[in-house]
Design a protein around this motif. Structure first.
Motif, PDB file in Angstrom:
ATOM      1  N   PRO A  44     -11.534   9.613   4.880  1.00  0.00           N
ATOM      2  CA  PRO A  44     -10.612  10.373   4.033  1.00  0.00           C
ATOM      3  C   PRO A  44     -11.208  11.714   3.654  1.00  0.00           C
ATOM      4  N   PRO A  45     -10.368  12.694   3.349  1.00  0.00           N
ATOM      5  CA  PRO A  45     -10.876  13.983   2.886  1.00  0.00           C
ATOM      6  C   PRO A  45     -11.758  13.800   1.662  1.00  0.00           C
ATOM      7  N   PRO A  46     -12.752  14.669   1.485  1.00  0.00           N
ATOM      8  CA  PRO A  46     -13.696  14.502   0.375  1.00  0.00           C
ATOM      9  C   PRO A  46     -13.062  14.571  -1.005  1.00  0.00           C
ATOM     10  N   ASN A  47     -11.894  15.198  -1.141  1.00  0.00           N
ATOM     11  CA  ASN A  47     -11.270  15.282  -2.466  1.00  0.00           C
ATOM     12  C   ASN A  47     -10.511  14.014  -2.846  1.00  0.00           C
ATOM     13  N   TRP A  48     -10.478  12.986  -1.990  1.00  0.00           N
ATOM     14  CA  TRP A  48      -9.861  11.706  -2.331  1.00  0.00           C
ATOM     15  C   TRP A  48     -10.931  10.845  -2.949  1.00  0.00           C
ATOM     16  N   SER A  49     -11.071  10.933  -4.262  1.00  0.00           N
ATOM     17  CA  SER A  49     -12.200  10.289  -4.929  1.00  0.00           C
ATOM     18  C   SER A  49     -12.031   8.784  -5.113  1.00  0.00           C
ATOM     19  N   ASN A  50     -10.815   8.287  -5.224  1.00  0.00           N
ATOM     20  CA  ASN A  50     -10.600   6.863  -5.457  1.00  0.00           C
ATOM     21  C   ASN A  50      -9.662   6.321  -4.398  1.00  0.00           C
ATOM     22  N   PRO A  51     -10.201   5.804  -3.283  1.00  0.00           N
ATOM     23  CA  PRO A  51      -9.336   5.417  -2.176  1.00  0.00           C
ATOM     24  C   PRO A  51      -8.413   4.234  -2.446  1.00  0.00           C
ATOM     25  N   ALA A  52      -8.641   3.449  -3.477  1.00  0.00           N
ATOM     26  CA  ALA A  52      -7.753   2.311  -3.739  1.00  0.00           C
ATOM     27  C   ALA A  52      -7.567   2.130  -5.236  1.00  0.00           C
ATOM     28  N   ARG A  53      -6.665   2.907  -5.799  1.00  0.00           N
ATOM     29  CA  ARG A  53      -6.357   2.767  -7.219  1.00  0.00           C
ATOM     30  C   ARG A  53      -5.183   1.819  -7.358  1.00  0.00           C
ATOM     31  N   ARG A  54      -5.274   0.900  -8.276  1.00  0.00           N
ATOM     32  CA  ARG A  54      -4.237  -0.125  -8.403  1.00  0.00           C
ATOM     33  C   ARG A  54      -3.252   0.244  -9.508  1.00  0.00           C
ATOM     34  N   ASP A  55      -1.980   0.208  -9.153  1.00  0.00           N
ATOM     35  CA  ASP A  55      -0.888   0.384 -10.109  1.00  0.00           C
ATOM     36  C   ASP A  55      -0.291  -0.988 -10.364  1.00  0.00           C
TER      37      ASP A  55
ATOM     38  N   ARG B 273       1.823  -5.110  -7.383  1.00  0.00           N
ATOM     39  CA  ARG B 273       0.566  -4.409  -7.146  1.00  0.00           C
ATOM     40  C   ARG B 273       0.742  -3.441  -5.988  1.00  0.00           C
ATOM     41  N   ALA B 274       0.533  -2.168  -6.261  1.00  0.00           N
ATOM     42  CA  ALA B 274       0.566  -1.165  -5.206  1.00  0.00           C
ATOM     43  C   ALA B 274      -0.770  -0.458  -5.209  1.00  0.00           C
ATOM     44  N   PHE B 275      -1.367  -0.337  -4.072  1.00  0.00           N
ATOM     45  CA  PHE B 275      -2.649   0.339  -3.968  1.00  0.00           C
ATOM     46  C   PHE B 275      -2.398   1.744  -3.429  1.00  0.00           C
ATOM     47  N   ARG B 276      -2.733   2.723  -4.226  1.00  0.00           N
ATOM     48  CA  ARG B 276      -2.492   4.117  -3.865  1.00  0.00           C
ATOM     49  C   ARG B 276      -3.754   4.698  -3.264  1.00  0.00           C
ATOM     50  N   LEU B 277      -3.639   5.236  -2.074  1.00  0.00           N
ATOM     51  CA  LEU B 277      -4.760   5.894  -1.423  1.00  0.00           C
ATOM     52  C   LEU B 277      -4.738   7.351  -1.834  1.00  0.00           C
ATOM     53  N   ALA B 278      -5.439   7.667  -2.911  1.00  0.00           N
ATOM     54  CA  ALA B 278      -5.509   9.053  -3.394  1.00  0.00           C
ATOM     55  C   ALA B 278      -6.610   9.183  -4.392  1.00  0.00           C
TER      56      ALA B 278
ATOM     57  N   ILE C 105       0.855  -1.189   0.000  1.00  0.00           N
ATOM     58  CA  ILE C 105       0.000   0.000   0.000  1.00  0.00           C
ATOM     59  C   ILE C 105       0.883   1.227   0.000  1.00  0.00           C
ATOM     60  N   ARG C 106       0.600   2.132  -0.910  1.00  0.00           N
ATOM     61  CA  ARG C 106       1.332   3.393  -1.010  1.00  0.00           C
ATOM     62  C   ARG C 106       0.410   4.502  -0.506  1.00  0.00           C
ATOM     63  N   LEU C 107       0.851   5.242   0.481  1.00  0.00           N
ATOM     64  CA  LEU C 107       0.080   6.353   1.020  1.00  0.00           C
ATOM     65  C   LEU C 107       0.797   7.648   0.666  1.00  0.00           C
ATOM     66  N   PRO C 108       0.119   8.568  -0.016  1.00  0.00           N
ATOM     67  CA  PRO C 108       0.778   9.820  -0.418  1.00  0.00           C
ATOM     68  C   PRO C 108       0.990  10.731   0.791  1.00  0.00           C
ATOM     69  N   ALA C 109       2.173  10.655   1.400  1.00  0.00           N
ATOM     70  CA  ALA C 109       2.465  11.382   2.631  1.00  0.00           C
ATOM     71  C   ALA C 109       2.281  12.888   2.471  1.00  0.00           C
ATOM     72  N   ASP C 110       2.637  13.435   1.306  1.00  0.00           N
ATOM     73  CA  ASP C 110       2.488  14.881   1.119  1.00  0.00           C
ATOM     74  C   ASP C 110       1.023  15.299   1.178  1.00  0.00           C
ATOM     75  N   GLU C 111       0.125  14.503   0.590  1.00  0.00           N
ATOM     76  CA  GLU C 111      -1.301  14.829   0.620  1.00  0.00           C
ATOM     77  C   GLU C 111      -1.874  14.655   2.023  1.00  0.00           C
ATOM     78  N   VAL C 112      -1.450  13.622   2.714  1.00  0.00           N
ATOM     79  CA  VAL C 112      -1.919  13.395   4.080  1.00  0.00           C
ATOM     80  C   VAL C 112      -1.438  14.535   4.984  1.00  0.00           C
TER      81      VAL C 112
END
Length: 105
Positions: free
Chosen positions: A79-90, A100-105, A48-55
Motif C-alpha cells: 500500500p502507499p506509505p500514507n495508508w497508515s492503518n490498513p485494516a480499521r474496523r467499523d 463489521r467492515a474493514f476499511r483499507l485506509a 471489506i471496504r476499499l476506498p476506490a477514490d484513494e486507490v
C-alpha cells in the motif's frame, strides 16, 4: 469462506442455510465491497471496504510519475506509505451482531 464480493457472499449465506448449516456457527463468510445490503443480512456480513477514490488517485499518481520518469524504478509492492492503518474496523447496525467492515485506509 472468502468471497470475491458481497453478492457472492449473499449466495453463500443461502447455500449454507439450504444445507442446514448456520452462519457464523458452522461457516464464516467474508465479503468484499461493503454494499448496502451487507448490513441487512442475518447475521450482518463481515465485508471489506476499499476506498476506490484513494486507490484511483494513487494509481494515477504512479502512472503520471512513470510517464514523466520512465527509467526510474517503480515503488516497492504494498500500500502507499500514507495508508497508515490498513485494516480499521467499523462497527454499526445490530447491537448483538455488529456489522463489521474493514476499511483499507
Amino acid at each position: 469462506m472468502i468471497t470475491a464480493n458481497d453478492y457472492f457472499a449473499r449466495g453463500v449465506y443461502r447455500a449454507v442455510q439450504e444445507c442446514g448449516l448456520a452462519v457464523p456457527d458452522d461457516v464464516r463468510v467474508l465479503g468484499y465491497g461493503d454494499h448496502p445490503f451487507a448490513a441487512n443480512l442475518e447475521p450482518a456480513l463481515t465485508t471489506i471496504r476499499l476506498p476506490a477514490d484513494e486507490v484511483g488517485t494513487a494509481a494515477l499518481d504512479l502512472l503520471l510519475r512513470r510517464i514523466a520518469e520512465p527509467d526510474r524504478p517503480g515503488p516497492a509492492p504494498g500500500p502507499p506509505p500514507n495508508w497508515s492503518n490498513p485494516a480499521r474496523r467499523d462497527e454499526r447496525r445490530h447491537p448483538c451482531r455488529p456489522y463489521r467492515a474493514f476499511r483499507l485506509a
